[in-house]
Design a protein around this motif. Structure first.
Motif, PDB file in Angstrom:
ATOM      1  N   ASN A 115       0.808  -1.229   0.000  1.00 25.67           N
ATOM      2  CA  ASN A 115       0.000   0.000   0.000  1.00 25.67           C
ATOM      3  C   ASN A 115       0.841   1.277   0.000  1.00 25.67           C
ATOM      4  O   ASN A 115       0.319   2.368   0.262  1.00 25.67           O
ATOM      5  CB  ASN A 115      -0.972   0.034   1.192  1.00 25.67           C
ATOM      6  N   LEU A 116       2.150   1.169  -0.302  1.00 22.20           N
ATOM      7  CA  LEU A 116       2.999   2.361  -0.381  1.00 22.20           C
ATOM      8  C   LEU A 116       2.623   3.176  -1.612  1.00 22.20           C
ATOM      9  O   LEU A 116       2.615   2.683  -2.728  1.00 22.20           O
ATOM     10  CB  LEU A 116       4.477   1.944  -0.451  1.00 22.20           C
ATOM     11  N   LYS A 117       2.311   4.458  -1.381  1.00 25.48           N
ATOM     12  CA  LYS A 117       1.811   5.321  -2.452  1.00 25.48           C
ATOM     13  C   LYS A 117       2.848   6.359  -2.903  1.00 25.48           C
ATOM     14  O   LYS A 117       2.970   6.647  -4.084  1.00 25.48           O
ATOM     15  CB  LYS A 117       0.543   6.032  -1.949  1.00 25.48           C
ATOM     16  N   HIS A 118       3.586   6.905  -1.934  1.00 24.52           N
ATOM     17  CA  HIS A 118       4.481   8.009  -2.265  1.00 24.52           C
ATOM     18  C   HIS A 118       5.628   8.054  -1.261  1.00 24.52           C
ATOM     19  O   HIS A 118       5.474   7.703  -0.094  1.00 24.52           O
ATOM     20  CB  HIS A 118       3.715   9.339  -2.230  1.00 24.52           C
ATOM     21  N   LEU A 119       6.793   8.531  -1.731  1.00 22.47           N
ATOM     22  CA  LEU A 119       7.967   8.720  -0.889  1.00 22.47           C
ATOM     23  C   LEU A 119       8.382  10.182  -0.918  1.00 22.47           C
ATOM     24  O   LEU A 119       8.377  10.816  -1.981  1.00 22.47           O
ATOM     25  CB  LEU A 119       9.127   7.851  -1.385  1.00 22.47           C
ATOM     26  N   PHE A 120       8.754  10.702   0.270  1.00 22.95           N
ATOM     27  CA  PHE A 120       9.222  12.087   0.363  1.00 22.95           C
ATOM     28  C   PHE A 120      10.566  12.084   1.081  1.00 22.95           C
ATOM     29  O   PHE A 120      10.701  11.514   2.159  1.00 22.95           O
ATOM     30  CB  PHE A 120       8.214  12.958   1.112  1.00 22.95           C
ATOM     31  N   VAL A 121      11.562  12.741   0.483  1.00 16.48           N
ATOM     32  CA  VAL A 121      12.925  12.744   1.001  1.00 16.48           C
ATOM     33  C   VAL A 121      13.255  14.085   1.653  1.00 16.48           C
ATOM     34  O   VAL A 121      12.967  15.146   1.091  1.00 16.48           O
ATOM     35  CB  VAL A 121      13.940  12.494  -0.134  1.00 16.48           C
ATOM     36  N   VAL A 122      13.861  14.024   2.845  1.00 15.96           N
ATOM     37  CA  VAL A 122      14.510  15.190   3.449  1.00 15.96           C
ATOM     38  C   VAL A 122      15.960  14.789   3.644  1.00 15.96           C
ATOM     39  O   VAL A 122      16.280  13.990   4.520  1.00 15.96           O
ATOM     40  CB  VAL A 122      13.865  15.585   4.794  1.00 15.96           C
ATOM     41  N   SER A 123      16.841  15.323   2.794  1.00 17.30           N
ATOM     42  CA  SER A 123      18.222  14.841   2.756  1.00 17.30           C
ATOM     43  C   SER A 123      19.225  15.888   3.189  1.00 17.30           C
ATOM     44  O   SER A 123      19.051  17.078   2.947  1.00 17.30           O
ATOM     45  CB  SER A 123      18.578  14.388   1.332  1.00 17.30           C
ATOM     46  N   GLU A 124      20.306  15.442   3.802  1.00 20.29           N
ATOM     47  CA  GLU A 124      21.500  16.252   3.980  1.00 20.29           C
ATOM     48  C   GLU A 124      21.815  16.928   2.649  1.00 20.29           C
ATOM     49  O   GLU A 124      21.667  16.321   1.594  1.00 20.29           O
ATOM     50  CB  GLU A 124      22.650  15.326   4.407  1.00 20.29           C
ATOM     51  N   GLY A 125      22.247  18.190   2.682  1.00 27.35           N
ATOM     52  CA  GLY A 125      22.422  18.920   1.437  1.00 27.35           C
ATOM     53  C   GLY A 125      23.821  19.386   1.117  1.00 27.35           C
ATOM     54  O   GLY A 125      24.043  20.004   0.084  1.00 27.35           O
ATOM     55  N   SER A 126      24.798  19.085   1.975  1.00 32.80           N
ATOM     56  CA  SER A 126      26.145  19.615   1.766  1.00 32.80           C
ATOM     57  C   SER A 126      27.003  18.741   0.872  1.00 32.80           C
ATOM     58  O   SER A 126      27.741  19.230   0.027  1.00 32.80           O
ATOM     59  CB  SER A 126      26.861  19.799   3.112  1.00 32.80           C
ATOM     60  N   PHE A 127      26.950  17.404   1.085  1.00 31.01           N
ATOM     61  CA  PHE A 127      27.833  16.530   0.310  1.00 31.01           C
ATOM     62  C   PHE A 127      27.151  15.280  -0.230  1.00 31.01           C
ATOM     63  O   PHE A 127      27.801  14.429  -0.833  1.00 31.01           O
ATOM     64  CB  PHE A 127      29.074  16.129   1.130  1.00 31.01           C
ATOM     65  N   VAL A 128      25.852  15.133  -0.041  1.00 30.99           N
ATOM     66  CA  VAL A 128      25.118  14.035  -0.679  1.00 30.99           C
ATOM     67  C   VAL A 128      24.917  14.375  -2.158  1.00 30.99           C
ATOM     68  O   VAL A 128      24.464  15.471  -2.487  1.00 30.99           O
ATOM     69  CB  VAL A 128      23.752  13.807  -0.006  1.00 30.99           C
ATOM     70  N   ASN A 129      25.264  13.443  -3.033  1.00 30.82           N
ATOM     71  CA  ASN A 129      24.967  13.593  -4.461  1.00 30.82           C
ATOM     72  C   ASN A 129      23.498  13.228  -4.647  1.00 30.82           C
ATOM     73  O   ASN A 129      23.126  12.064  -4.580  1.00 30.82           O
ATOM     74  CB  ASN A 129      25.876  12.674  -5.283  1.00 30.82           C
ATOM     75  N   GLY A 178       7.508   7.423   3.938  1.00 31.41           N
ATOM     76  CA  GLY A 178       6.597   6.688   3.077  1.00 31.41           C
ATOM     77  C   GLY A 178       5.158   6.963   3.454  1.00 31.41           C
ATOM     78  O   GLY A 178       4.790   6.905   4.628  1.00 31.41           O
ATOM     79  N   PHE A 179       4.327   7.304   2.462  1.00 34.65           N
ATOM     80  CA  PHE A 179       2.899   7.552   2.684  1.00 34.65           C
ATOM     81  C   PHE A 179       2.108   6.362   2.147  1.00 34.65           C
ATOM     82  O   PHE A 179       2.309   5.936   1.002  1.00 34.65           O
ATOM     83  CB  PHE A 179       2.461   8.840   1.989  1.00 34.65           C
TER      84      PHE A 179
END
Length: 377
Positions: A115-129, A178-179
């Protein structure tokens, strides 16, 4: 769906946008200035006002709540789902030797799929590609599950970013939400409003998100030539002049912002991949162009919805904020005009935005765009 939102400017009292009510097992999104997230007293205050388990923290380059854009503030949105649910997973890029694709694969593998519908990411922003992170998440993801999100910010300092789930904010964290539920109606869009200028050139040497040469010329030398006097202000100056990159074999360009420069080897580190043989141009923007771009993104996100949205998660780029300056709230107002005044708005200014191209299902990393995720149940 029940939503409680509050904001707190530095050295001021909490301001609640709705009546402060007790919620059952809500998802709590905390977007705030990095310095405030490093203050243990501030974190304790947030936990006191929102004494819930599932808290996601992310540092920003500006906090979006309702139709306001704040600096040096805390923005909190607590969401209680009535018919659907959520699951949150997090991990740290430092455990994977900064290999974002491996982290993305691991995070998605941990996420229950039924039943997984959507994923939302909050990521580190300095050195993650960001491109590699998306590739990792999407490597095992079916097309029916959509993906959006953003890279955390640190104003225009580019020193470090913070994120976390449950724990106090720290460096290197990537959070995946995950929503779940058949009743969820989720739509999304991303649009820029920037204009390419100057000659179109070709990337002749690069590795992942590190750009070495354009047309056989050291990339940083060429870029500095275009910037002129502003070259001394790099990398901040690059936010006003990003790169329009069209990878070989693709028709849709992506915008790339420069995160850091290396004067020793004349290279530039960008927020996402810049493959060899990609076509590349400089870009510039006007205030009206950016505001119109935000409106267009909202129109696309609303186009095929079955139900009115209840909440809008907005991720917009710090470069847009710098161009808009004192008029920055105009792009949020343009979005609100399209989605409706009764829709709760939460979000942040970022170092990178994640969303599929309009009409596509696979996610891309964008820079300098307005990205919306509209949710109702």
């Amino acid at each position: 769906m029940k939503i409680v939102q509050a904001s707190k400017l530095e050295n001021q009292d909490w301001k609640f946008l709705q009546e402060k009510i007790e919620l059952k097992n809500p998802l709590v999104l905390v977007f705030a200035n990095r310095y405030m997230l490093e203050d243990e007293a501030v974190i304790a205050d947030i936990r006191n006002q929102f004494p819930y388990e599932h808290i996601v923290f992310g540092s920003t380059s500006g906090e979006i709540i309702c139709c306001n854009v704040n600096d040096n503030s805390i923005s909190v949105t607590a969401i209680e789902f009535e018919k659907s649910s959520f699951i949150v997973k997090s991990d740290n890029i430092l455990k994977y030797d900064k290999k974002a694709k491996l982290l993305g694969e691991s995070l998605f593998n941990e996420m229950p799929k039924e039943n997984l519908k959507h994923l939302f990411v909050v990521s580190e922003g300095s050195f993650v590609n960001g491109s590699s992170l998306i590739n990792g998440i999407e490597s095992g993801k079916p097309r029916s599950i959509s993906l959006t999100g953003g890279m955390c910010g640190d104003d225009a300092r580019f020193e470090k970013t913070l994120a976390s789930y449950k724990e106090n904010p720290k460096e290197g964290e990537v959070v995946l939400i995950g929503f779940y539920g058949e009743t969820l109606d989720i739509s999304f869009a991303s649009f820029g409003g920037w204009i390419p200028f100057g000659p179109e050139r070709k990337i002749t040497s690069s590795k992942a998100n590190i750009l070495f040469e354009i047309d056989g010329i050291p990339a940083l030398d060429l870029y500095k030539k275009y910037l002129g006097d502003k070259a001394s202000e790099l990398p901040q100056a690059s936010l006003l002049y990003p790169l329009n990159v069209t990878p070989e074999g693709k028709t849709e360009p992506v915008v790339r912002t420069i995160l850091s420069i290396n004067n020793e080897n004349n290279s530039m580190v960008l927020a996402g991949d810049v493959p060899v043989n990609s076509r590349v141009q400089l870009m510039m923007a006007s205030i009206d162009g950016i505001a119109d771009g935000a409106q267009h993104a909202a129109e696309i996100a609303m186009k095929n919805r079955k139900n009115p949205p209840q909440i809008a998660l907005i991720v917009s780029c710090v470069g847009r904020k710098l161009v808009m300056n004192q008029r920055v709230e105009e792009e949020i107002e343009q979005v609100q005009e399209i989605i409706g005044e009764n829709v709760a708005i939460s979000g942040f200014y970022s170092y990178g935005e994640m969303a599929p191209f309009n009409g596509d299902s696979s996610c891309e990393l964008h820079n300098q765009t307005m990205t919306l995720t509209l949710i109702s149940e």
